[in-house]
Design a protein around this motif. Structure first.
Motif, PDB file in Angstrom:
ATOM      1  N   ILE A 152      -6.789   0.300  -0.802  1.00  0.00           N
ATOM      2  CA  ILE A 152      -6.377   1.192   0.021  1.00  0.00           C
ATOM      3  C   ILE A 152      -7.455   1.880   0.544  1.00  0.00           C
ATOM      4  N   ASP A 183      -5.355   3.933   5.454  1.00  0.00           N
ATOM      5  CA  ASP A 183      -4.202   4.004   5.124  1.00  0.00           C
ATOM      6  C   ASP A 183      -3.372   5.036   4.704  1.00  0.00           C
ATOM      7  N   SER A 215       0.922  -1.088   0.080  1.00  0.00           N
ATOM      8  CA  SER A 215       0.113   0.002   0.017  1.00  0.00           C
ATOM      9  C   SER A 215       0.767   1.382   0.171  1.00  0.00           C
TER      10      SER A 215
END
Length: 219
Positions: A186, A190, A9
């Motif tokens: 995501i 995040d 991510s």
């Protein structure tokens, strides 16, 4: 960069920032809300960027069940689903049929609004960038179901994790009303973790304030 079979991510967020896909600042959304960030996956418009996104989709799908066909809603979803089919084949050894829809029905040749793999009797995963209000996803789900498909789930790049007209987010509403799972590569959480790790205190404070005002309770 990620490895072919995994999704990182942080690497994706950094790529998104470098390409202007993700921006932090002040952005007025269609809803009228002033958001501290903006995400436009349409700017993942070269081979490296699209490949990283597709690897993320493929890695997620590789962990999902009932992946018989993958489908990209017109227009942004079309390159996403095509690249994901390639990533599934090259990095996971899975040759998955893919298709997409037209905005308007074609009245000559093969006709209709669906292009690519047949969906009748198949379990279909829909791939898109974001779900804002959920209207577009509902339309695609209806088209696919009318064509005889069973919707296995939806996979998007970003979950904004904010309330719509109710206390639920658009994604939660889609999950509840259509009774299908929705996964995201995501989330807003995040993005906040990334800002915190980078010491971006001002941007993080703006994100927290926005979350406190509009965020869903599960954040």
């Amino acid at each position: 960069m990620t490895t072919p079979s995994q999704f990182n991510s942080q690497a994706f967020i950094e790529l998104a920032l470098s390409r202007g896909v993700l921006k932090f600042g002040e952005f007025t959304l269609k809803s009228g809300r002033v958001s501290p960030y903006f995400f436009n996956a349409g700017l993942l418009n070269d081979g490296d960027a699209l490949s990283l996104l597709a690897q993320g989709y493929a890695a997620q799908l590789n962990q999902c069940e009932n992946v018989e066909v993958i489908f990209g809603p017109a227009y942004k979803g079309i390159p996403f689903v095509a690249a994901t089919a390639v990533a599934l084949s090259q990095h996971h050894g899975k040759s998955v049929p893919w298709g997409f829809n037209r905005k308007e029905a074609k009245d000559h040749g093969e006709g209709g609004v669906l292009v690519g793999a047949a969906v009748s009797g198949k379990k279909v995963w829909i791939i898109d960038d974001v779900i804002t209000a959920g209207t577009a996803i509902r339309e695609v789900v209806q088209i696919l179901r009318q064509a005889g498909a069973s919707i296995a789930g939806v996979l998007v790049a970003l979950d904004r994790q904010e309330c719509g007209q109710t206390k639920l987010s658009a994604i939660q509403e889609v999950q509840q009303q259509l009774e299908i799972p929705v996964h995201a590569l995501i989330t807003m959480h995040d993005l906040m973790d990334y800002l915190e790790a980078k010491g971006e205190t001002t941007a993080l404070a703006n994100m927290k304030a926005y979350r406190d005002r509009y965020g869903i309770q599960t954040i």
